[in-house]
Design a protein around this motif. Structure first.
Motif, mmCIF file in Angstrom:
data_model
loop_
_atom_site.group_PDB
_atom_site.id
_atom_site.type_symbol
_atom_site.label_atom_id
_atom_site.label_comp_id
_atom_site.label_asym_id
_atom_site.label_seq_id
_atom_site.Cartn_x
_atom_site.Cartn_y
_atom_site.Cartn_z
ATOM 1 N N ILE A 98 -7.543 4.264 -4.187
ATOM 2 C CA ILE A 98 -8.718 4.423 -3.502
ATOM 3 C C ILE A 98 -9.155 5.798 -3.260
ATOM 4 C CG2 ILE A 98 -9.611 3.500 -1.058
ATOM 5 C CD1 ILE A 98 -8.289 1.187 -3.017
ATOM 6 N N THR A 123 0.832 -0.982 0.110
ATOM 7 C CA THR A 123 -0.005 -0.155 0.157
ATOM 8 C C THR A 123 0.967 1.081 -0.038
ATOM 9 O OG1 THR A 123 -0.143 0.246 2.346
ATOM 10 C CG2 THR A 123 -1.612 -1.082 1.368
ATOM 11 N N TRP A 160 -3.132 3.982 -2.276
ATOM 12 C CA TRP A 160 -3.185 3.200 -3.379
ATOM 13 C C TRP A 160 -2.995 1.689 -2.869
ATOM 14 C CZ3 TRP A 160 -3.319 4.475 -8.609
ATOM 15 C CH2 TRP A 160 -2.924 5.519 -8.822
#
Length: 773
Positions: A88, A11, A98
């Motif tokens: 996102i 992430t 992300w």
């Protein structure tokens, strides 16, 4: 799914500067805490520019990031990865995070590079070999150890008067050799195989056009990498004319005994023949050398082809046109559950195909062989020995000779079990989705980017009183209230251009012709290029909610209006009593009256808030903008607040003079609401801090407390009308202050938000654009 996958999971922050988490799966170095140097740790230096360019493009377009690039693996060596990251988004369409996965494709890339090199080398060798063998008058050929021809050049095919397809794969007898001749060559092939040495001889053989000719031949062993004979190559030269010369020379010698005067001429002729023979021998040696080179290149080409087939993991097959002989490799036998050393016929292969597909495959095969039909068929088989179910795809190609006659049928077989099972799972998933869509209480529909609706669930059909076909033909937008259609179309166009979801409230007509309010959420499905492939729409009936909200607003507006009159009178009486208490120097009455006036002021503020909400919903609230100095307004708020709330310590930080264009009273109302909430939700004796600063063309106001804080699940709904968090039931209020504040700031083109941590307090913010100078 994350736990089950073998891919790398990570992430990232919205700008990709910070990697919050990376599960390297042994492929990349793990990261269990936020890191900023993840690019230098993980990305191959030469690919950094390409990766940064792809990242910037994905951030700018708010689209999925996809890229194949090199990385530095956990052991420090370079590798390849296919990385895909999804943005996102929050409700406003801004990227908040992300989420991505990276697959290790190092071995695949190595295989692709090796295959490309092998294919080029094989193609070059094939062209060289064909050029050599096609331009020599000698007969060149290759025998398998089963005495069958595996290769014949054009000169030999012309001598036989046959095509490649009618000759290759056949025995000596099948290609017209007499029995004694065939047996002689079979013995010679056995001798070459046993001794690994060449065999040379001379034989007479009928030519298809020239009749019987005399040929000089040499058979040479073809050795594999282990030094074992795997084939026998042969070269044959037509020496008929030379033999005839030799016969004529013999006749001349006999005549020489009778005719002495011709001896000189005959000797000269013999000398010339010897010279020709020497030249012929030299030429034969050169051709043999060329044949050796061609044989080596042919072997290398065959190895390259086999490597390519092995890399692709294909099975290969060949069906003879007349004999129906079925020739396969070991991989194809494995796909049908046979051992490599077992024979496999067409009938046996068909027997392993499941019952429902067997006749289809057989029909396609017959049609392809005899009618030159298409042969690209997918079917399941159950292995003979391993009893394993596999899905196979077979692709075949019909070969014809120059006359157009069918000669052979060849092809490959691929194992597509994983793809087929995946497709079946997708189909089952789609059925499950439709089943669930019919169970949920919401109305669910799917539409293509063109607007064509492809699915309505049962709730839609029941609501409209139509079948799917009739509702589809009637038109989705035809059910909307005419007043909502233009706005919906404009908003949908904007959402489609940005690739984001559209949430709107729309009235839809039911089967009785009545319009009911619905919350309509249209979410786009994007492909890997960021293009919309489908819209998934959820439509929820909110008619009752709308009616309840309207009744609540009407009631509150009416009650608030009725309460203003007695409160105004009460306020006047209290002020009169306060003046009398001051004159009488009655400190007890004076203090009680001051507290009463504070409570009346609070009640008046609360009632005004309800009235403002009512006016807001009816469109009657007005924003009267003027230019004023925010420093002056905050100074006034400090003078009013400190005497009003003596139980808390207020810290008003210095504010620089800043001009804004706004409604001064309503901005003061927002600040007062922030301060009032801070007092309500924090203990006596704690501090409340108020600050105002200029940030990027905006003036930002913040109010911080040391109170109970707000739970994360309540944060998204703080500014909704009538919403109150679960832990404040003992604190007075109706949940309209923050809602009204948010509406006021929105009408000033500003922003409002909050930050909080349970048990440590909260900070509420709003910002206004600076006045143009």
């Amino acid at each position: 799914m994350v736990a089950a996958t073998s891919d790398v999971i990570y992430t990232l922050s919205p700008d990709w500067a910070v990697m919050h988490e990376l599960d390297g799966r042994g492929f990349l170095k793990d990261a269990h805490e936020p890191v900023r140097d993840w690019k230098s740790r993980n990305i191959y230096p030469d690919d950094l520019g390409m990766v940064n360019a792809a990242i910037n493009a994905s951030i700018a377009g708010k689209k999925i990031f996809e890229l194949e690039h090199r990385v530095i693996r956990a052991d420090g060596t370079p590798g390849w990865t296919f990385s895909r990251a999804v943005p996102i988004l929050d409700k406003k369409g801004e990227i908040i995070e992300w989420f991505g996965v990276a697959s290790d494709i190092t071995e695949r890339k190595k295989a692709e590079e090796a295959l490309a090199v092998t294919r080029e080398r094989s193609e070059q060798q094939r062209r060289t070999f064909e050029t050599i063998t096609s331009n020599t008058p000698d007969l060149m050929y290759v025998f398998g150890l089963d005495y069958r021809f595996t290769y014949a050049n054009s000169a030999l095919l012309d001598m036989w008067g046959k095509s490649w397809e009618n000759s290759i794969g056949k025995s000596l007898l099948e290609n017209g050799y007499e029995p004694w001749h065939a047996q002689m060559h079979e013995r010679e092939i056995d001798q070459v195989r046993a001794t690994k040495k060449s065999v040379r001889g001379e034989v007479s053989f009928p030519h298809a056009v020239l009749g019987r000719r005399v040929y000089d031949y040499i058979l040479t062993p073809v050795l594999n990498a282990q030094g074992e004979v795997e084939a026998v190559a042969g070269t044959t030269r037509d020496v008929t004319e030379r033999k005839r010369s030799e016969e004529m020379l013999g006749q001349a010698s006999e005549e020489l005994q009778a005719i002495n005067e011709e001896i000189v001429a005959v000797n000269e002729e013999q000398a010339a023949s010897n010279e020709e023979l020497t030249a012929t021998n030299n030429e034969l040696a050169l051709v043999n050398e060329q044949l050796q080179e061609a044989r080596q290149k042919f072997e290398e080409s065959q190895v390259a082809l086999r490597l390519a087939l092995d890399a692709a993991n294909f099975g290969t097959w060949f069906i003879h046109s007349e004999t129906r002989q079925f020739v396969t490799d070991a991989r194809l036998k494995e796909l049908f559950g046979y051992y490599p050393d077992e024979s496999l016929t067409i009938e046996q292969a068909l027997a392993q195909i499941t019952d429902e597909y067997r006749s289809v495959v057989a029909s396609k095969l017959e049609n392809a062989i005899y009618n030159n039909g298409d042969y690209d068929v997918t079917y399941p088989v159950v292995g003979l020995h391993d009893n394993r179910l596999r899905w196979l795809r077979a692709v075949g190609n019909l070969k014809v000779d120059p006359s157009g006659t069918f000669s052979a049928f060849t092809g490959v077989v691929m194992d597509i079990t994983e793809q087929q099972l995946a497709a079946q799972k997708i189909e089952a998933s789609e059925k499950h989705f439709r089943y669930l869509a019919d169970l949920v209480p919401a109305k669910i529909s799917n539409a293509l980017p063109s607007g064509e609706v492809t699915f309505f669930n049962k709730q839609w059909l029941d609501y409209a009183g139509m079948s799917f076909e009739n509702l589809r033909d009637f038109g989705y937008q035809a059910m909307m209230h005419p007043d909502e259609i233009p706005g919906f179309q404009a908003q949908l166009g904007e959402a489609a251009a940005k690739g984001v979801a559209l949430e709107s409230e729309i009235r839809f007509k039911d089967m009785n012709g009545n319009y009911r309010w619905h919350l309509n959420i249209a979410s786009p499905i994007l492909n890997e290029n960021g293009d919309i492939t489908m819209w998934v729409v959820s439509t929820i009936d909110i008619q009752r909610i709308k009616e309840e909200d309207q009744r609540k607003s009407d009631f509150i507006g009416m009650v608030s209006h009725e309460l203003k009159t007695p409160l105004t009178s009460l306020n006047g009486y209290l002020q009169m009593l306060q003046l009398k208490a001051k004159k009488a120097e009655d400190s007890l009455a004076k203090g009680a009256l001051e507290q009463s006036l504070k409570q009346v002021k609070r009640m008046t503020t609360m009632i005004n808030g309800f009235l403002n909400v009512s006016r807001l919903e009816s469109g009657k609230i007005y924003i009267e903008k003027q230019q004023f100095d925010m420093a002056d307004l905050i100074k006034e708020m400090a003078e009013e607040t400190k005497p009003l709330y003596i139980g808390h310590e207020f810290i008003f930080y210095p504010v620089e003079s800043t001009m804004v264009n706004a409604d001064r009273d309503k901005i003061g109302q927002v600040i007062n609401n922030f301060i009032s909430n801070a007092v309500k939700y924090s203990r006596n004796g704690t501090s409340i801090q108020i600050a105002g600063v200029q940030v990027d063309g905006f003036f930002r106001v913040s109010v911080s407390d040391e109170g109970m804080g707000i739970d994360k699940r309540d944060m998204p709904r703080l500014f909704e009308r009538y919403y109150r968090v679960n832990n404040n039931n003992n604190i007075s209020g109706f949940g309209i202050g923050l809602y009204l504040s948010a509406e006021i700031i929105e009408r000033h083109q500003g922003k409002i938000w909050a930050e909080s941590e349970p048990g440590k307090g909260s900070t509420f913010y709003f910002s206004l654009p600076l006045a143009l100078r």
